[in-house]
Structures are given as C-alpha cells and as structure tokens.
Enzyme design. Structure first.
Site, PDB file in Angstrom:
ATOM      1  N   HIS A 180       0.955  -0.950  -0.026  1.00 17.41           N
ATOM      2  CA  HIS A 180       0.063  -0.027   0.131  1.00 17.41           C
ATOM      3  C   HIS A 180       0.825   1.225  -0.068  1.00 17.41           C
ATOM      4  CE1 HIS A 180      -4.041  -1.595   0.372  1.00 17.41           C
ATOM      5  NE2 HIS A 180      -3.491  -2.737   1.023  1.00 17.41           N
ATOM      6  N   ASP A 259      -5.537 -13.057   0.590  1.00 15.15           N
ATOM      7  CA  ASP A 259      -6.136 -11.886   1.185  1.00 15.15           C
ATOM      8  C   ASP A 259      -7.670 -12.053   1.138  1.00 15.15           C
ATOM      9  OD1 ASP A 259      -6.074  -9.143   1.609  1.00 15.15           O
ATOM     10  OD2 ASP A 259      -6.182  -8.475  -0.408  1.00 15.15           O
ATOM     11  N   ILE A 293     -11.457  -2.802  -5.144  1.00 10.44           N
ATOM     12  CA  ILE A 293     -11.232  -4.080  -4.825  1.00 10.44           C
ATOM     13  C   ILE A 293     -11.234  -4.215  -3.202  1.00 10.44           C
ATOM     14  CG2 ILE A 293      -9.979  -6.367  -4.942  1.00 10.44           C
ATOM     15  CD1 ILE A 293      -9.535  -5.701  -7.753  1.00 10.44           C
TER      16      ILE A 293
END
Length: 363
Positions: A180, A259, A293
């Site tokens: 991220h 994930d 997402i």
C-alpha cells in the site's frame, strides 16, 4: 503409522508412491506403484488472510478468528497468519492480546498487521481514517504484548519514520513487508535495505510501473531479498501478470496468498471490512463507497488451481503456496514441505486439484 498413496509433490519433484506418517510427522517417502492419481501436497501456508466462512480476523474476536481458521483449514490451509487491516491502536492492542491463545494453540501461526502505517494515495480498501505515520512506541508495545504472536507488519516505506520502524521490526524478529505504497524506486530500496523481505500483494495498492520511475513494483520484484505475494484469483491479477511475476521472481521468491475476507465461501451480499461496507457480487468484493477491490473471496486451493491454469507447473505452485511462505515467516524448519521429519501438514487433492482431504499434524 499411517500411509497415503498418490503423486507426492516434494521439494525435489513429483514422486509416485507412498507417504508414511508417524507421530504427526512425515516418516518416509517411498516410490512405487499407486492405484490413485490423487495429488499429495504440503498443507498450504497463507500469510495474508483477513477471514472466511462468514468470520473475520479484523475485529480481534478470538471466537470469530477460530472459526475463520477452521474454514480455511477445510480448504487445505494448515498454517495461516491472522491479518488485520488499518485500525485504531486500541483495537490492534486488544486483538494482539486476544489472539495470543490461538497462537499458543497453533490455531494461527501469528498476526499480520496490514497497516495502519500505509499511504493514503494507495490505501485501496484500507480505511483512510486510520492511516498514519509509523509509531515506534506502538510497534514496540504490540511486539511485547504478542509474546511472539506478532509475525508480520506491512508498512509504506515512504512514510515518515518507516525505515526506523522496519529496522525495529526486524530486530524484534518480525517480518517487515512493503505494501500500500506510493514509494519511489529509491524509497522502496531503502525499505528493503532496512530489512523488509516481503512485498504485500505485489501490483495491488502500489504506484504503477513507469519506465523513467520504476517505483515499488520493479524495486520489489527485482530484488533477490524480497518474496512477492500474489493474489491468484483472476481478479487482482491477470493470469499473464501472475505468470510473469512468478517466472521473474521464481518459486523461491513467490508467495500465493488469498487476501481473503469474511465473505470467502459465502453468498453474494454486503459485508464489513475494517468498518467499511463491502459488496460481494459474483465472487468479487468491492468497497461500497468507491468500488475499490476489497480483499477477496479466495481460498488457497482455488489459488493453486488458478496458478496451475496460468501455466505454472504444479511443483512450483506448491512451493509458492506452502514452502516459500513457510520459510519467509520463519517456519520452514517445521512445515511447508513434504520432507521426512517435518510436521505432517498435508492437503490431498483430486486429479482436478480439488480438496479431498486435509491432514494437520498428521490428523
């Protein structure tokens, strides 16, 4: 002693024959004729998992975490990290305490904090209200509270104090991951030089590649010190991208992850992830607020099938789904491969790679 027969995927290759289990450990691998074409693989090791079966790891609820782990065990995941998302420090602290018992029991292999020390511009489904610069005091307290349970933390290396935070994590025996992030190539390398060894879901939640500023993707994929997570669901990554990254990094540097969120294994509908509404439709999870997402509904057996379908040989896919992740979180001497002496953590698959049985500690 128990015996299983089939096509056994070992670190040295595929062996047709029998696998003997004694006392919860792999006793021997014996080549020979088999009457079944079933596959026997090491139990999957998922180092990035937020929940499944309608249960979540993200709230610090130990009962829910136990159920989420049980759901994924049914899909062949014998070892997993309970991944949280960006949260207030009180929740991070409470979850660490709550999950110590699960860690001690072996229900989970540890905790993965995905945030909150992440980049706002690449936050994806992370709640932007909780993002902040790394705090050495917070990290030190979590590690101490965890008593070994804090196994991994994802950080954006460009944030103020990130390099120092990565150094602290490594010094405390915690895996530092980069993700991220809107980091430049040089900022990414600085994080790796400080000790980061994992790329959190490569490509996703990262500055895109540019030929004049390679950014984090090239920095992470190109560095031999880093293992790269890939979400192999056909949604997060095109199969061509999956194959390219796995081929470039190699099976020793590639980690399949789910994930997954609580919606894995569930019907379409509205779910929660870190205090944000997530809408699941046709197995795709997206934030209600902007369509980003939001995790996945993936299980590791499906990830393995996706990888093999993309052109990755099954022995390499098995390494990516078990051996490499186990090694990267410091468990390679106990699980993650079919080798005599290691725990008998196994998944038995049909010729079409669907789960027909799971063994954890031989049971």
């Amino acid at each position: 002693m128990t015996k299983l027969s089939g096509r056994i995927v070992t670190p040295e290759g595929i062996v047709s024959g029998s696998l003997r289990i004694d006392g919860g450990r792999i006793a021997a691998i014996e080549p020979g004729p088999v009457e079944t074409e079933q596959w026997i693989l090491p139990g999957f090791v998922d180092i990035h998992n937020h929940g499944g079966g309608g249960h979540t790891f993200t709230t610090g609820d130990a009962a829910a975490a136990r159920q989420a782990a049980a759901f994924h065990l049914g899909h062949g995941t014998t070892t997993l990290l309970a991944s949280l998302v960006s949260s207030p420090f009180d929740l991070m602290r409470d979850a660490t305490v709550a999950y110590r018992e699960l860690f001690a029991e072996g229900v989970i292999a540890g905790i993965h904090f995905e945030g909150p020390y992440l980049a706002e511009l690449r936050c994806g489904a992370q709640n932007p209200a909780f993002l902040r610069d790394p705090s050495i005091a917070e990290i030190a307290e979590l590690v101490k509270l965890g008593e070994g349970a804090v196994r991994m933390m994802t950080i954006a290396p460009e944030r103020t104090g990130a390099v120092e935070a990565i150094r602290l994590l490594v010094a405390e025996g915690v895996v530092a991951a980069i993700g991220h992030t809107d980091a430049t190539y040089d900022q990414t390398l600085a994080g790796i030089d400080a000790g980061a060894t994992v790329a959190t879901h490569l490509f996703n939640g990262m500055r895109p590649v540019h030929h004049r500023e390679p950014g984090p993707i090239i920095g992470l994929l190109g560095d031999q010190r880093v293992a790269c997570e890939l979400v192999a669901d056909g949604i997060h990554l095109h199969d061509g991208t999956l194959l390219f990254a796995a081929t470039t990094g190699g099976a020793d540097r590639t980690v399949l992850v789910t994930d997954a969120m609580s919606a894995a294994g569930m019907s379409d509908g509205t779910y929660d992830l870190g205090g944000q509404a997530v809408i699941v439709a046709d197995r795709v999870a997206r934030l209600a607020r902007d369509g980003s997402i939001a995790g996945s509904t993936l299980t590791m057996d499906a990830a393995l099938r996706q990888a093999v379908g993309a052109g990755i040989p099954i022995e390499q896919a098995a390494r990516m789904a078990a051996t490499t992740p186990a090694e990267r979180i410091g468990l390679g001497d106990s699980t993650g491969a079919i080798v005599p002496g290691l725990r008998a953590d196994l998944v038995i698959l049909s010729p079409e790679l669907h789960v027909t049985g799971v063994r954890r500690n031989g049971t």
